[in-house]
Design an enzyme around this catalytic site. Sequence first.
Site, PDB file in Angstrom:
ATOM      1  N   THR A   1       1.512 -10.630  -9.759  1.00  0.00           N
ATOM      2  CA  THR A   1       0.432 -10.936  -8.605  1.00  0.00           C
ATOM      3  C   THR A   1      -1.070 -10.033  -9.513  1.00  0.00           C
ATOM      4  OG1 THR A   1       1.054  -8.531  -7.838  1.00  0.00           O
ATOM      5  CG2 THR A   1       1.736 -10.510  -6.726  1.00  0.00           C
TER       6      THR A   1
ATOM      7  N   ASP B   1       0.805  -1.383   0.483  1.00  0.00           N
ATOM      8  CA  ASP B   1      -0.190  -0.080   0.453  1.00  0.00           C
ATOM      9  C   ASP B   1       0.787   1.152  -0.213  1.00  0.00           C
ATOM     10  OD1 ASP B   1      -2.513  -1.575  -0.149  1.00  0.00           O
ATOM     11  OD2 ASP B   1      -2.281  -2.117   2.346  1.00  0.00           O
TER      12      ASP B   1
ATOM     13  N   LYS C   1       0.493  10.003   1.203  1.00  0.00           N
ATOM     14  CA  LYS C   1      -0.074  11.475   1.253  1.00  0.00           C
ATOM     15  C   LYS C   1       1.942  11.771   2.409  1.00  0.00           C
ATOM     16  CE  LYS C   1      -4.684  12.177   1.151  1.00  0.00           C
ATOM     17  NZ  LYS C   1      -6.192  11.844   1.660  1.00  0.00           N
TER      18      LYS C   1
ATOM     19  N   ASP D   1       4.735   0.353  -8.525  1.00  0.00           N
ATOM     20  CA  ASP D   1       4.248   0.904  -9.718  1.00  0.00           C
ATOM     21  C   ASP D   1       3.410   2.409  -8.952  1.00  0.00           C
ATOM     22  OD1 ASP D   1       1.502   0.786  -8.454  1.00  0.00           O
ATOM     23  OD2 ASP D   1       0.512   0.674 -10.066  1.00  0.00           O
TER      24      ASP D   1
ATOM     25  N   GLU E   1      -0.308  -6.579 -10.253  1.00  0.00           N
ATOM     26  CA  GLU E   1       0.493  -6.331 -11.085  1.00  0.00           C
ATOM     27  C   GLU E   1      -0.195  -6.408 -12.136  1.00  0.00           C
ATOM     28  OE1 GLU E   1       4.405  -8.569 -11.595  1.00  0.00           O
ATOM     29  OE2 GLU E   1       4.294  -7.949 -13.257  1.00  0.00           O
TER      30      GLU E   1
HETATM   31  C1  LIG Z   1      -2.013  -3.181  -2.929  1.00  0.00           C
HETATM   32  S1  LIG Z   1      -2.405  -4.883  -1.511  1.00  0.00           S
HETATM   33  C2  LIG Z   1      -1.297  -5.780  -2.935  1.00  0.00           C
HETATM   34  C3  LIG Z   1      -1.241  -7.033  -2.863  1.00  0.00           C
HETATM   35  C4  LIG Z   1      -0.469  -7.573  -3.778  1.00  0.00           C
HETATM   36  N1  LIG Z   1       0.526  -8.469  -3.193  1.00  0.00           N
HETATM   37  C5  LIG Z   1      -0.506  -7.872  -4.809  1.00  0.00           C
HETATM   38  O1  LIG Z   1       0.363  -7.196  -5.435  1.00  0.00           O
HETATM   39  O2  LIG Z   1      -1.903  -8.062  -5.571  1.00  0.00           O
HETATM   40  C6  LIG Z   1      -1.066  -4.695  -0.526  1.00  0.00           C
HETATM   41  C7  LIG Z   1      -1.965  -5.525   0.371  1.00  0.00           C
HETATM   42  O3  LIG Z   1      -1.190  -6.166   1.284  1.00  0.00           O
HETATM   43  C8  LIG Z   1      -1.228  -5.929   2.855  1.00  0.00           C
HETATM   44  N2  LIG Z   1      -0.430  -5.397   4.130  1.00  0.00           N
HETATM   45  C9  LIG Z   1      -0.582  -4.192   4.052  1.00  0.00           C
HETATM   46  N3  LIG Z   1       0.353  -4.062   5.516  1.00  0.00           N
HETATM   47  C10 LIG Z   1       0.779  -5.119   5.513  1.00  0.00           C
HETATM   48  C11 LIG Z   1       0.883  -5.895   6.915  1.00  0.00           C
HETATM   49  N4  LIG Z   1       1.701  -5.406   7.843  1.00  0.00           N
HETATM   50  N5  LIG Z   1       0.863  -6.905   6.626  1.00  0.00           N
HETATM   51  C12 LIG Z   1       0.530  -8.135   6.063  1.00  0.00           C
HETATM   52  N6  LIG Z   1       0.093  -7.878   5.218  1.00  0.00           N
HETATM   53  C13 LIG Z   1       0.013  -5.941   4.672  1.00  0.00           C
HETATM   54  C14 LIG Z   1      -2.890  -5.768   2.751  1.00  0.00           C
HETATM   55  O4  LIG Z   1      -3.541  -6.503   3.760  1.00  0.00           O
HETATM   56  C15 LIG Z   1      -3.494  -5.444   1.311  1.00  0.00           C
HETATM   57  O5  LIG Z   1      -3.467  -7.043   0.724  1.00  0.00           O
END
Ligand SMILES: C[S@@+](CC[C@H](N)C(=O)[O-])C[C@H]1O[C@@H](n2cnc3c(N)ncnc32)[C@H](O)[C@@H]1O
Length: 223
Positions: free
Chosen positions: A205, A129, A133, A165, A208
């Site tokens: 993923t 994520d 900001k 990205d 991606e």
């Molecule tokens: C933008 S998504 C990307 C998911 C996947 N890696 C992909 O590329 O499709 C980010 C993921 O990281 C998880 N996430 C965020 N902070 C995390 C943390 N501290 N520990 C484990 N997972 C986390 C979120 O729940 C979310 O599913």
Amino acid sequence: MEGINNPIGKFYGRVRSRKLTGTQGQLFETLLPSISISAFSDLGDVQAYSEVFVEVGFGHGEHIAQLAVQNADALFVGCEPFVNGVASLLAKIEIHAIENIRIFRGDARLLISEVPDNLLAGIFLLFPDPWPKRRHIQRRFLQADTLVMMCNKLKKNGMLRIATDHPKYQSWVRTLLAQATTQNLFDVRFFDGSTRPNEQSWPRTRYEQKALGDIMYVELTKI
Ligand SMILES: C[S@@+](CC[C@H](N)C(=O)[O-])C[C@H]1O[C@@H](n2cnc3c(N)ncnc32)[C@H](O)[C@@H]1O
């Protein structure tokens, strides 16, 4: 968004979106208990596996599932608090009869902090994520201290793979890697969409596949 407190920091992601289907709910009851861990020590002796990998935020599990199928003698620990993502991975585990994945349904920092030093062959942080900001920068998973911690948990020549990205996260990664505390920890290789390692070694993923901007891939090899 309210954060969930844990001893290391706050977790800010969403934990649930859509309601689970009946089949997904069933897998939570039948399959999840046998592969879910609440601490790294729940794994017991990991020497039986050729290598141990951790994926941070596996989303819907495309990457970890494919690597687990391809590397049946290695152990893959996926960390993901997002319930619907866990449901998607459970379905993949069942369909492909995967036996070498364990799921930690929480903040990956907690799990990784418990791993003995110099043990992991790889850590994957794919499309974290971005928290673009300025006032949310401290919510980004990658911080100087998490980078140092992950390095400690990797064995020599172990790899941390990162992809993003988001332009702000891309410069954030470069900034962190240039800091005095992290500068000499890794050999660093950057890739773009045309030079990225092949899909066999670095499966795509879901995120991606939907990414709109240019993707930066980074492979950090522990020196
Ligand atoms: C933008 S998504 C990307 C998911 C996947 N890696 C992909 O590329 O499709 C980010 C993921 O990281 C998880 N996430 C965020 N902070 C995390 C943390 N501290 N520990 C484990 N997972 C986390 C979120 O729940 C979310 O599913």
